[in-house]
Design a protein around this motif. Sequence first.
Motif, mmCIF file in Angstrom:
data_model
loop_
_atom_site.group_PDB
_atom_site.id
_atom_site.type_symbol
_atom_site.label_atom_id
_atom_site.label_comp_id
_atom_site.label_asym_id
_atom_site.label_seq_id
_atom_site.Cartn_x
_atom_site.Cartn_y
_atom_site.Cartn_z
ATOM 1 N N LYS A 168 0.823 -1.208 0.000
ATOM 2 C CA LYS A 168 0.000 0.000 0.000
ATOM 3 C C LYS A 168 0.855 1.255 0.000
ATOM 4 O O LYS A 168 0.634 2.180 -0.797
ATOM 5 C CB LYS A 168 -0.924 -0.013 1.221
ATOM 6 C CG LYS A 168 -1.833 1.212 1.313
ATOM 7 C CD LYS A 168 -2.674 1.176 2.581
ATOM 8 C CE LYS A 168 -3.531 2.420 2.700
ATOM 9 N NZ LYS A 168 -4.299 2.437 3.965
ATOM 10 N N ILE A 200 2.755 1.740 -3.448
ATOM 11 C CA ILE A 200 1.888 2.115 -4.562
ATOM 12 C C ILE A 200 1.388 3.540 -4.391
ATOM 13 O O ILE A 200 1.340 4.321 -5.358
ATOM 14 C CB ILE A 200 0.707 1.132 -4.698
ATOM 15 C CG1 ILE A 200 1.227 -0.281 -4.973
ATOM 16 C CG2 ILE A 200 -0.224 1.568 -5.817
ATOM 17 C CD1 ILE A 200 2.146 -0.396 -6.170
ATOM 18 N N ILE A 219 -4.918 0.941 -5.642
ATOM 19 C CA ILE A 219 -5.072 -0.515 -5.577
ATOM 20 C C ILE A 219 -6.551 -0.857 -5.614
ATOM 21 O O ILE A 219 -7.336 -0.320 -4.826
ATOM 22 C CB ILE A 219 -4.440 -1.085 -4.295
ATOM 23 C CG1 ILE A 219 -2.963 -0.688 -4.189
ATOM 24 C CG2 ILE A 219 -4.576 -2.606 -4.266
ATOM 25 C CD1 ILE A 219 -2.313 -1.127 -2.889
ATOM 26 N N LEU A 232 -3.084 -3.153 -9.549
ATOM 27 C CA LEU A 232 -2.309 -1.957 -9.226
ATOM 28 C C LEU A 232 -2.403 -1.002 -10.406
ATOM 29 O O LEU A 232 -2.045 -1.368 -11.528
ATOM 30 C CB LEU A 232 -0.842 -2.316 -8.961
ATOM 31 C CG LEU A 232 -0.576 -3.466 -7.987
ATOM 32 C CD1 LEU A 232 0.917 -3.713 -7.862
ATOM 33 C CD2 LEU A 232 -1.195 -3.180 -6.629
#
Length: 648
Positions: free
Chosen positions: A471, A474, A481, A495
């Motif tokens: 998390k 990204i 996500i 993603l």
Amino acid sequence: MITLDPAETFRQEAADLLDVLEQSLLDLEKRPGDADLVSSAFRALHTLKGSGAMFGFTAVSAFIHDFETAFDQVRKGEAAASPALIAAALQAKDHVAALIADEASADPDAGTAILAALARAIAAPAAADWLVTFRLPDNALELGTNPKLLLDEMHSLGACEILERSEPAAPVGDIDPDFLHLAWVVRLDGAVDQAAIEDVFLFIRDDMSLAIERTGGAAKSGGGEETAPAVAAPAAAARREPEAESAAAAPKDKAATLRVPAERLDELMDRVGELVIAQARLSQIAASRHDPALVGVAEDIERLTASLRDTTMGTRMVPIGTLFGRFRRLVHDLSDGLSKEVVLVTAGEETELDKTVIEQLADPLVHLIRNAMDHGIERSEAREACGKAGKATLRLSAAHRGAEVAITIADDGAGLDTARIRAKAEANGLIAPGTPLSESEIHRLIFEPGFSTAQAVTSLSGRGVGMDVVKRTIEGLRGSIDLASEPGHGTEVTLRLPLTLAIIDGLLVRVGSGRYTIPLAAVEECIELPRNADAMRGRSFLDVRGDLVPFMRLRDLFHADGEADAYQKVVVVSSGQMRVGLVVDQIIGNNQTVIKQLSRLHSGIKTFSGATILGDGTVALILDVMNLVGFGQKLEERRRETALGRAA
């Protein structure tokens, strides 16, 4: 002048050759009779040995010499590419990498043990697939031959499967019960040689029809002559695993490439970014002077700058297949370690992504793959009990979606256990007991720091740090996500990432006296705010051609000064599956946005992903659409709760 270190040059070339070797070995495990793969692996070994000796890596050269000698027997057809041989060869490849990285720290005893394992794998009869086609003499039953006993004897050699059985050509009424009209095609999987199979038919061999073939490779016929398999070889050639193409073509693809240090590309991108800013200033000055000659020059420079920008960004783009290839070995090793049969299927390897993004994606994808194989995918017996195939499938794919790249990791395992996730979250204090949450909201709790549903801490899971890393990484890449799961059918994680972190196309807007940039890739359309919008504050929804789209006023979110414009505009943006309208005072127009990261002091402000310098030298903040939508939705929920409280 830059002086190249010969040892570092060898290490860079060796890394490519080791990648080719690993991919060839992994492919060879699926297609043990593929001569091209054997040749590719052998060429990589031979080149590594020669280059190692030339650059002074004597220990590398000596180890590879013994490695190459063992593998040469496979190339000559004297040994089979058995699973034991592939496993030992992969360990040998890892040892070569350790020797190249630091010869002094590599364990010589480990190298000796690996070479011994290679020798044992070459010497031992390899478990292989044999295709045995036989037809007994017509009078076999009269002579007392029992076909069932022959099949039972074959079964004692290994796992057997009858692939087909020819039916009598004559009508049932014309069949002579004393004659045998059947033929069998049997696949035998066992660590036996051809002679052991022939011994099954020793006493009836002269009068029967028998063909024995090793699946995927050349084998001897029943008469003892070297022949090419009539059935097995074409089938093996056509049976290409979808997960990857042969690594044999890799050296050919790299022949026209040029190695450039990553720092130089980063510096070039910075210079192009500054050029884009300067060009924007020139265009603004030219527009204000109303000089045709100056405007013409500004337009030429704008065109050339755009071309240079695209070309420079293209040099930073890397096929994501370079990243996907690393995970084949990971899945291979995890399958053995977890005793789960898993096939990795990849798609979209040619999809290109900024090298900076790819470099930071490795760890998140490793965590997602490990999590899917450890928690999501069941063991073969559990899958078969549920009516699934014993061998699980893990899909890793990439595709362009506008100015984003979507990377999907999907498995066909058990799916997420919603009740178990909720119970664990309540036990950890992440949510209060009885808090109303949708299934999607519960699933997203797995990304919270420290969250894990593992019963015990193992080498793979249990500490609750993996998905949190996913998390944070990204979001740090300005991505998002998406998570979807269906009980009993698997989980899919997508993603969504920007193509580049350097320069984007943006929509410049004004809110009060401030100017902001919205990434153009997130913009769907621009409309005018209805005149009766003030009367709609209770619901804050727009009817956009029959679809209800929630909207939020950036003036309220940013506490903008001054009076709102009489004719405000709504910029409809999308983030994942959500569409939201952003109310602004004015839409100024499109611009090339050179992204500048915010300082650490402002790192906690999630509403903005960065800043850019405009043509007049002022700064405009870049809106982070995903976080902005989430922030606005929470603000709207608080407003509704307050309104309900007042009404009560």
